[in-house]
Design a protein around this motif. Structure first.
Motif, PDB file in Angstrom:
ATOM      1  N   PHE A  89     -10.114  -1.503  -2.547  1.00  0.00           N
ATOM      2  CA  PHE A  89     -10.644  -2.748  -1.988  1.00  0.00           C
ATOM      3  C   PHE A  89     -10.963  -3.775  -3.071  1.00  0.00           C
ATOM      4  O   PHE A  89     -11.129  -4.955  -2.768  1.00  0.00           O
ATOM      5  N   ARG A  90     -11.103  -3.321  -4.299  1.00  0.00           N
ATOM      6  CA  ARG A  90     -11.562  -4.201  -5.385  1.00  0.00           C
ATOM      7  C   ARG A  90     -10.506  -5.230  -5.756  1.00  0.00           C
ATOM      8  O   ARG A  90      -9.352  -4.894  -6.022  1.00  0.00           O
ATOM      9  N   LEU A  91     -10.950  -6.458  -5.805  1.00  0.00           N
ATOM     10  CA  LEU A  91     -10.069  -7.558  -6.171  1.00  0.00           C
ATOM     11  C   LEU A  91     -10.218  -7.881  -7.646  1.00  0.00           C
ATOM     12  O   LEU A  91     -11.307  -7.782  -8.204  1.00  0.00           O
ATOM     13  N   THR A  92      -9.109  -8.268  -8.254  1.00  0.00           N
ATOM     14  CA  THR A  92      -9.128  -8.753  -9.632  1.00  0.00           C
ATOM     15  C   THR A  92      -8.869 -10.252  -9.606  1.00  0.00           C
ATOM     16  O   THR A  92      -8.484 -10.810  -8.573  1.00  0.00           O
ATOM     17  N   ASP A  93      -9.055 -10.904 -10.734  1.00  0.00           N
ATOM     18  CA  ASP A  93      -8.773 -12.337 -10.821  1.00  0.00           C
ATOM     19  C   ASP A  93      -7.299 -12.622 -10.541  1.00  0.00           C
ATOM     20  O   ASP A  93      -6.952 -13.710 -10.091  1.00  0.00           O
ATOM     21  N   ALA A  94      -6.432 -11.656 -10.802  1.00  0.00           N
ATOM     22  CA  ALA A  94      -4.993 -11.840 -10.613  1.00  0.00           C
ATOM     23  C   ALA A  94      -4.570 -11.726  -9.139  1.00  0.00           C
ATOM     24  O   ALA A  94      -3.468 -12.134  -8.785  1.00  0.00           O
ATOM     25  N   ASP A  95      -5.430 -11.180  -8.289  1.00  0.00           N
ATOM     26  CA  ASP A  95      -5.085 -11.023  -6.876  1.00  0.00           C
ATOM     27  C   ASP A  95      -5.133 -12.368  -6.166  1.00  0.00           C
ATOM     28  O   ASP A  95      -6.158 -13.052  -6.183  1.00  0.00           O
ATOM     29  N   THR A  96      -4.011 -12.734  -5.554  1.00  0.00           N
ATOM     30  CA  THR A  96      -3.915 -13.950  -4.752  1.00  0.00           C
ATOM     31  C   THR A  96      -3.450 -13.564  -3.359  1.00  0.00           C
ATOM     32  O   THR A  96      -2.914 -12.463  -3.158  1.00  0.00           O
ATOM     33  N   VAL A  97      -3.629 -14.475  -2.413  1.00  0.00           N
ATOM     34  CA  VAL A  97      -3.146 -14.201  -1.060  1.00  0.00           C
ATOM     35  C   VAL A  97      -1.650 -13.908  -1.104  1.00  0.00           C
ATOM     36  O   VAL A  97      -1.189 -12.896  -0.569  1.00  0.00           O
ATOM     37  N   ALA A  98      -0.892 -14.757  -1.767  1.00  0.00           N
ATOM     38  CA  ALA A  98       0.563 -14.565  -1.814  1.00  0.00           C
ATOM     39  C   ALA A  98       0.928 -13.238  -2.470  1.00  0.00           C
ATOM     40  O   ALA A  98       1.799 -12.515  -1.972  1.00  0.00           O
ATOM     41  N   GLY A  99       0.285 -12.903  -3.552  1.00  0.00           N
ATOM     42  CA  GLY A  99       0.601 -11.664  -4.258  1.00  0.00           C
ATOM     43  C   GLY A  99       0.234 -10.422  -3.471  1.00  0.00           C
ATOM     44  O   GLY A  99       1.008  -9.447  -3.432  1.00  0.00           O
ATOM     45  N   VAL A 100      -0.933 -10.430  -2.827  1.00  0.00           N
ATOM     46  CA  VAL A 100      -1.362  -9.273  -2.039  1.00  0.00           C
ATOM     47  C   VAL A 100      -0.481  -9.124  -0.795  1.00  0.00           C
ATOM     48  O   VAL A 100      -0.091  -8.018  -0.435  1.00  0.00           O
ATOM     49  N   VAL A 101      -0.124 -10.242  -0.176  1.00  0.00           N
ATOM     50  CA  VAL A 101       0.782 -10.188   0.993  1.00  0.00           C
ATOM     51  C   VAL A 101       2.138  -9.631   0.576  1.00  0.00           C
ATOM     52  O   VAL A 101       2.704  -8.771   1.264  1.00  0.00           O
ATOM     53  N   GLU A 102       2.659 -10.101  -0.543  1.00  0.00           N
ATOM     54  CA  GLU A 102       3.954  -9.605  -1.025  1.00  0.00           C
ATOM     55  C   GLU A 102       3.895  -8.111  -1.316  1.00  0.00           C
ATOM     56  O   GLU A 102       4.805  -7.358  -0.947  1.00  0.00           O
ATOM     57  N   ALA A 103       2.818  -7.657  -1.936  1.00  0.00           N
ATOM     58  CA  ALA A 103       2.662  -6.228  -2.232  1.00  0.00           C
ATOM     59  C   ALA A 103       2.589  -5.409  -0.943  1.00  0.00           C
ATOM     60  O   ALA A 103       3.174  -4.322  -0.852  1.00  0.00           O
ATOM     61  N   TYR A 104       1.879  -5.942   0.049  1.00  0.00           N
ATOM     62  CA  TYR A 104       1.763  -5.221   1.323  1.00  0.00           C
ATOM     63  C   TYR A 104       3.106  -5.157   2.038  1.00  0.00           C
ATOM     64  O   TYR A 104       3.506  -4.093   2.527  1.00  0.00           O
ATOM     65  N   ARG A 105       3.804  -6.269   2.086  1.00  0.00           N
ATOM     66  CA  ARG A 105       5.133  -6.259   2.720  1.00  0.00           C
ATOM     67  C   ARG A 105       6.062  -5.274   2.007  1.00  0.00           C
ATOM     68  O   ARG A 105       6.823  -4.552   2.656  1.00  0.00           O
ATOM     69  N   GLY A 106       6.003  -5.247   0.687  1.00  0.00           N
ATOM     70  CA  GLY A 106       6.820  -4.309  -0.080  1.00  0.00           C
ATOM     71  C   GLY A 106       6.461  -2.866   0.213  1.00  0.00           C
ATOM     72  O   GLY A 106       7.342  -2.017   0.379  1.00  0.00           O
ATOM     73  N   ALA A 107       5.162  -2.583   0.309  1.00  0.00           N
ATOM     74  CA  ALA A 107       4.727  -1.221   0.615  1.00  0.00           C
ATOM     75  C   ALA A 107       5.180  -0.804   2.009  1.00  0.00           C
ATOM     76  O   ALA A 107       5.625   0.336   2.206  1.00  0.00           O
ATOM     77  N   CYS A 108       5.096  -1.721   2.970  1.00  0.00           N
ATOM     78  CA  CYS A 108       5.539  -1.405   4.339  1.00  0.00           C
ATOM     79  C   CYS A 108       7.042  -1.139   4.383  1.00  0.00           C
ATOM     80  O   CYS A 108       7.497  -0.198   5.040  1.00  0.00           O
ATOM     81  N   ALA A 109       7.806  -1.956   3.665  1.00  0.00           N
ATOM     82  CA  ALA A 109       9.263  -1.741   3.609  1.00  0.00           C
ATOM     83  C   ALA A 109       9.567  -0.398   2.960  1.00  0.00           C
ATOM     84  O   ALA A 109      10.433   0.350   3.439  1.00  0.00           O
ATOM     85  N   ASP A 110       8.861  -0.076   1.881  1.00  0.00           N
ATOM     86  CA  ASP A 110       9.060   1.213   1.217  1.00  0.00           C
ATOM     87  C   ASP A 110       8.679   2.368   2.141  1.00  0.00           C
ATOM     88  O   ASP A 110       9.332   3.414   2.139  1.00  0.00           O
ATOM     89  N   SER A 111       7.627   2.170   2.934  1.00  0.00           N
ATOM     90  CA  SER A 111       7.203   3.211   3.882  1.00  0.00           C
ATOM     91  C   SER A 111       8.293   3.479   4.905  1.00  0.00           C
ATOM     92  O   SER A 111       8.619   4.635   5.193  1.00  0.00           O
ATOM     93  N   ARG A 112       8.852   2.409   5.444  1.00  0.00           N
ATOM     94  CA  ARG A 112       9.934   2.575   6.432  1.00  0.00           C
ATOM     95  C   ARG A 112      11.119   3.323   5.815  1.00  0.00           C
ATOM     96  O   ARG A 112      11.699   4.206   6.448  1.00  0.00           O
ATOM     97  N   ALA A 113      11.458   2.969   4.588  1.00  0.00           N
ATOM     98  CA  ALA A 113      12.584   3.623   3.908  1.00  0.00           C
ATOM     99  C   ALA A 113      12.281   5.098   3.639  1.00  0.00           C
ATOM    100  O   ALA A 113      13.168   5.947   3.761  1.00  0.00           O
ATOM    101  N   ALA A 114      11.041   5.401   3.288  1.00  0.00           N
ATOM    102  CA  ALA A 114      10.669   6.781   2.948  1.00  0.00           C
ATOM    103  C   ALA A 114      10.821   7.733   4.127  1.00  0.00           C
ATOM    104  O   ALA A 114      11.122   8.912   3.933  1.00  0.00           O
ATOM    105  N   VAL A 115      10.601   7.224   5.336  1.00  0.00           N
ATOM    106  CA  VAL A 115      10.663   8.106   6.507  1.00  0.00           C
ATOM    107  C   VAL A 115      11.915   7.888   7.351  1.00  0.00           C
ATOM    108  O   VAL A 115      12.072   8.542   8.388  1.00  0.00           O
ATOM    109  N   ALA A 116      12.787   7.022   6.900  1.00  0.00           N
ATOM    110  CA  ALA A 116      14.032   6.787   7.643  1.00  0.00           C
ATOM    111  C   ALA A 116      14.777   8.109   7.790  1.00  0.00           C
ATOM    112  O   ALA A 116      14.954   8.851   6.828  1.00  0.00           O
ATOM    113  N   GLY A 117      15.153   8.409   8.991  1.00  0.00           N
ATOM    114  CA  GLY A 117      15.884   9.652   9.238  1.00  0.00           C
ATOM    115  C   GLY A 117      15.002  10.850   9.497  1.00  0.00           C
ATOM    116  O   GLY A 117      15.505  11.915   9.855  1.00  0.00           O
ATOM    117  N   LEU A 118      13.701  10.711   9.320  1.00  0.00           N
ATOM    118  CA  LEU A 118      12.797  11.823   9.613  1.00  0.00           C
ATOM    119  C   LEU A 118      12.344  11.726  11.064  1.00  0.00           C
ATOM    120  O   LEU A 118      12.220  10.637  11.614  1.00  0.00           O
TER     121      LEU A 118
END
Length: 163
Positions: A89-118
């Motif tokens: 939950f801890r935010l750093t000075d480098a955390d921005t809305v755009a950066g955190v949103v991009e990281a979340y979208r990337g994690a969700c895409a990676d999650s979908r790929a990780a379980v594809a076919g399962l």
């Protein structure tokens, strides 16, 4: 992208239903930041470190724990995520809305790929609880995101009311 409420989801295989419900909750998490300033997204309105931006950052952590660590058996250090949920939950000075949103979208895409076919009955082995069926992981993620989306709704309401 089809949602859980689309009629073709009603009779779809269970794993597809779970994925669509999860994707709906993922979108709700992103929606909590829609139209907010950087200051509003970081605003602390409760004694804990919970903020809207922190909730999305934590959701990224949760995606990585359940769809990377649990599926691939890679350690949190290898994945590059905090060791504990509290730290996520801890935010750093480098955390921005755009950066955190991009990281979340990337994690969700990676999650979908990780379980594809399962399937929902396939077992993942990388969680500290031991082997778990993927169905349980989906249900846990739905619970986790539903809880945090509720927090986000209340925090967002407070932020918007202060405008």
């Amino acid at each position: 992208m089809p949602t859980a409420l689309d009629p073709d989801t009603f009779d779809a295989p269970l794993v597809l239903q779970l994925e669509r419900f999860l994707d709906d909750h993922r979108q709700m998490m992103l929606d909590c930041l829609e139209g907010l300033t950087e200051e509003e997204a970081r605003r602390r309105l409760v004694p804990s470190s919970t903020t809207l931006l922190g909730l999305v950052k934590h959701a990224t952590f949760v995606e990585r724990v359940w769809f990377d660590e649990a599926v691939t058996r890679r350690s949190r250090a290898e994945i590059g995520i905090p060791a504990t949920p509290e730290e996520s939950f801890r935010l750093t000075d480098a955390d921005t809305v755009a950066g955190v949103v991009e990281a979340y979208r990337g994690a969700c895409a990676d999650s979908r790929a990780a379980v594809a076919g399962l399937g929902e009955d396939d077992v993942v082995h990388g969680n500290r609880r031991g082997p778990l069926p993927l169905r349980w992981v989906y249900l846990h993620m739905l619970r986790e995101l539903a809880q945090h989306n509720g927090h986000a709704d209340i925090l967002r309401e407070q932020v918007l009311a202060a405008r």
